[in-house]
Design an enzyme around this catalytic site. Structure first.
Site, PDB file in Angstrom:
ATOM      1  N   LYS A   1     -15.023   7.283  -1.003  1.00 52.77           N
ATOM      2  CA  LYS A   1     -14.618   5.797  -0.766  1.00 52.77           C
ATOM      3  C   LYS A   1     -15.288   5.206   0.314  1.00 52.77           C
ATOM      4  O   LYS A   1     -15.650   5.594   1.282  1.00 52.77           O
ATOM      5  CB  LYS A   1     -13.150   5.993  -0.731  1.00 52.77           C
ATOM      6  CG  LYS A   1     -12.686   4.535  -0.639  1.00 52.77           C
ATOM      7  CD  LYS A   1     -10.994   4.790  -0.624  1.00 52.77           C
ATOM      8  CE  LYS A   1     -10.369   3.230  -0.616  1.00 52.77           C
ATOM      9  NZ  LYS A   1      -8.780   3.393  -0.442  1.00 52.77           N
TER      10      LYS A   1
ATOM     11  N   SER B   1      -6.181   1.221  -3.814  1.00 51.28           N
ATOM     12  CA  SER B   1      -7.455   0.472  -3.475  1.00 51.28           C
ATOM     13  C   SER B   1      -8.611   1.602  -3.702  1.00 51.28           C
ATOM     14  O   SER B   1      -9.727   1.123  -3.692  1.00 51.28           O
ATOM     15  CB  SER B   1      -7.470   0.256  -1.921  1.00 51.28           C
ATOM     16  OG  SER B   1      -7.220   1.312  -1.073  1.00 51.28           O
TER      17      SER B   1
ATOM     18  N   SER C   1      -2.619   4.509  -2.408  1.00 47.99           N
ATOM     19  CA  SER C   1      -4.074   4.077  -2.964  1.00 47.99           C
ATOM     20  C   SER C   1      -5.077   5.358  -3.503  1.00 47.99           C
ATOM     21  O   SER C   1      -5.756   5.089  -4.009  1.00 47.99           O
ATOM     22  CB  SER C   1      -5.062   3.596  -1.923  1.00 47.99           C
ATOM     23  OG  SER C   1      -4.353   2.191  -1.816  1.00 47.99           O
TER      24      SER C   1
HETATM   25  N1  GLN Z   1      -1.626  -1.219  -2.033  1.00 50.35           N
HETATM   26  C1  GLN Z   1      -0.904  -0.733  -0.765  1.00 50.35           C
HETATM   27  C2  GLN Z   1      -1.537  -2.193   0.188  1.00 50.35           C
HETATM   28  O1  GLN Z   1      -1.988  -2.914  -0.275  1.00 50.35           O
HETATM   29  C3  GLN Z   1      -1.514   0.280  -0.400  1.00 50.35           C
HETATM   30  C4  GLN Z   1      -2.728   0.389   0.009  1.00 50.35           C
HETATM   31  C5  GLN Z   1      -3.366   1.765   0.498  1.00 50.35           C
HETATM   32  O2  GLN Z   1      -2.914   2.915   0.180  1.00 50.35           O
HETATM   33  N2  GLN Z   1      -4.679   1.901   0.854  1.00 50.35           N
HETATM   34  O3  GLN Z   1      -1.140  -1.936   1.351  1.00 50.35           O
END
Ligand code: GLN
Length: 495
Positions: free
Chosen positions: A85, A160, A184
């Site tokens: 990632k 994400s 995410s």
């Molecule tokens: N969707 C969550 C956020 O936007 C989690 C993001 C993540 O785990 N990086 O904060």
């Protein structure tokens, strides 16, 4: 034999017997990337030259071992193509965090996780797409365009770590690293029909991970099977002097217990009924219930548990994560870090840099986070959120004194349409409602494929374990996976 949709464990065994070479595997992945990437956009950077060079070296290491020239058996990851990632630094490859702010940032060093993979001989195919600074649930907040779900190109892959999940699901790689601050890794895994493991906070070093919410961030894995997740975790986990929050004990052998049993006798699985009855898409609810029945059928005892404070986890998470983000992102001022946009004076340079470098969602988070930390509001918002966090931790501690595993949904719905939630951040935030309490509590969780909805989109089930309980979590997940074949389906992109 089509090499691309094989498990990581399978190709690793082909490498160890000389029945496949790393060059063949890497070419197979790069060909799949070539044909599918224009439709999916899973990658921000494809490092084909590096990958081929690493593959050649990995093949020499296997040859030497097979011929008896070397006594040291290579790591199971030696020669296995992987993706990383784009919030995780890989030396000499652009690490953009999905942001214009870092679009030209080339780290001169590896993150600890990527260094450990490199030392094990893994092949780096490239860097995968992500919501900007990992802030989002759909991979649409990327400065490099959205990633498309391999099961339906009009749907999001989740986020994400959507690029990593899509790349594994589309057969472009045998595994990928993602990060999980509020879900995410697990949420995109569920939406793309792959396995997503978020380890205990501190199990994997955060050194070289571009920080979002430092008390929540954790590097995790996206793979086709649970066994593959265990192989990757074994390599990347463990104490690291560069991250003082890493757990000091050496991790156990995650593979040792994996096949120790084919049933779940003696395992107590907790179910929070309120969660299951919530506003779930009916097909998600049914598939999760079927997964619970399967665990029961395999010998587990199903026990009701209560997690009364997790209903406030969403609010607490978005206060804490954004507060930490606002502090972490202060460094991108165009002077110390980030793409500089010069102005007539220092102040204007700051303003131009941060206005142009950050996207809309990141700015929203910085503003909300800064507000929550402001004198006068701090007690009402940040401090209260921290108190809720403690209560959530206590809920889990109590539940895990009674059960070994807690099972429930990963996401309220299957993958939604691209664009559907972009104008309504609250709706977007709600797609993490089942995952983020695990981050507040710092416990490990895994998302496993457990079904499909009527339109053929994958559904995931989440298993949570107590802190440092990955060994048992993986074992239970593996036993479930051995008894089901949801993870064996592929999106059929080639047709
Ligand atoms: N969707 C969550 C956020 O936007 C989690 C993001 C993540 O785990 N990086 O904060």
């Amino acid at each position: 034999m089509d090499l691309t949709y094989q498990s990581l464990a399978m190709v690793s065994s082909l490498l160890s017997t000389g029945d496949a070479t790393s060059v063949e595997l890497t070419e197979a992945c790069l060909n799949r990337i070539d044909s599918s990437e224009p439709r999916i956009n899973a990658f921000v950077t494809i490092s084909s030259d590096l990958a081929m060079q690493q593959a050649t070296n990995a093949d020499i290491a296997w040859q030497n071992w097979i011929n008896g020239k070397s006594k040291q058996k290579p790591s199971p990851l030696n020669g296995v193509p992987l993706a990383i990632k784009d919030v995780i630094c890989v030396s000499d490859i652009v690490t953009s965090a999905g942001s214009t702010m870092l679009k030209d940032f080339v780290p001169p060093y590896d993150s600890t996780a990527s260094e450990r993979l490199r030392d094990a001989g893994a092949i780096f195919l490239g860097k995968t797409n992500t919501d900007e600074f990992a802030m989002g649930s759909s991979t649409e907040n990327s400065a490099f365009g959205p990633t498309h779900n391999p099961w339906n190109l009009e749907r999001v892959p989740g986020g994400s770590s959507g690029g990593s999940a899509a790349a594994v699901s589309a057969g472009m790689t045998y595994g990928a690293l993602g990060t999980d601050t509020g879900g995410s890794v697990r949420q995109p895994a569920a939406m793309c029909g792959v396995v997503g493991l978020k380890p205990t906070y501190g199990r994997v070093s955060r050194s070289g991970l571009i920080a979002f919410g430092s008390s929540l961030d954790q590097i995790g894995t996206l793979t086709r099977t649970v066994e593959d997740a265990a192989i990757l975790l074994q390599t990347i986990s463990g104490p690291d002097p560069k991250d003082s929050t890493t757990i000091q004990e050496q991790p156990p052998d995650y593979l040792e217990m994996l096949s120790s049993s084919d049933n779940l006798k003696g395992i107590r699985v907790g179910v929070e009924n309120e969660q299951i009855m919530g506003s779930l898409q009916p097909e998600v609810e049914n598939s999760v219930k079927d997964a619970i029945k399967m665990l029961n059928h395999l010998g587990a005892e199903i026990v009701p548990v209560q997690l009364p404070h997790t209903k406030h986890a969403l609010e607490a998470y978005y206060l804490i994560a954004n507060a930490e983000a606002s502090a972490n992102l202060a460094r991108y001022d165009g002077i110390r870090f980030g793409q500089r946009c010069t102005g007539n004076n220092l102040w204007e340079t700051y303003i131009n840099t941060r206005s142009k470098g950050f996207g809309k969602e990141v700015k929203r988070r910085i503003m909300l986070g800064t507000y929550a930390l402001t004198a006068g509001y701090y007690e009402d918002y940040y401090l209260n959120a921290q108190k809720v966090r403690t209560l959530v931790q206590k809920d889990f501690a109590k539940a895990f004194s009674e059960v070994n595993i807690i099972v429930g949904p990963v996401t309220p719905t299957t993958a939604f349409k691209l664009g559907e939630k972009m104008e309504d951040p609250l709706q977007m935030y709600l797609s993490d409602v089942f995952t983020l309490s695990g981050n507040l509590a710092g416990i490990p969780g895994i998302s496993l494929p457990c079904g499909f909805d009527q339109s053929g989109l994958p559904i995931g089930v989440q298993l949570l374990g107590p802190a440092c309980g990955e060994q048992q979590l993986l074992t239970v997940a593996h036993i479930y996976q051995q008894a089901t074949d949801w993870h064996k389906h592929t999106p059929g992109l080639e047709h």
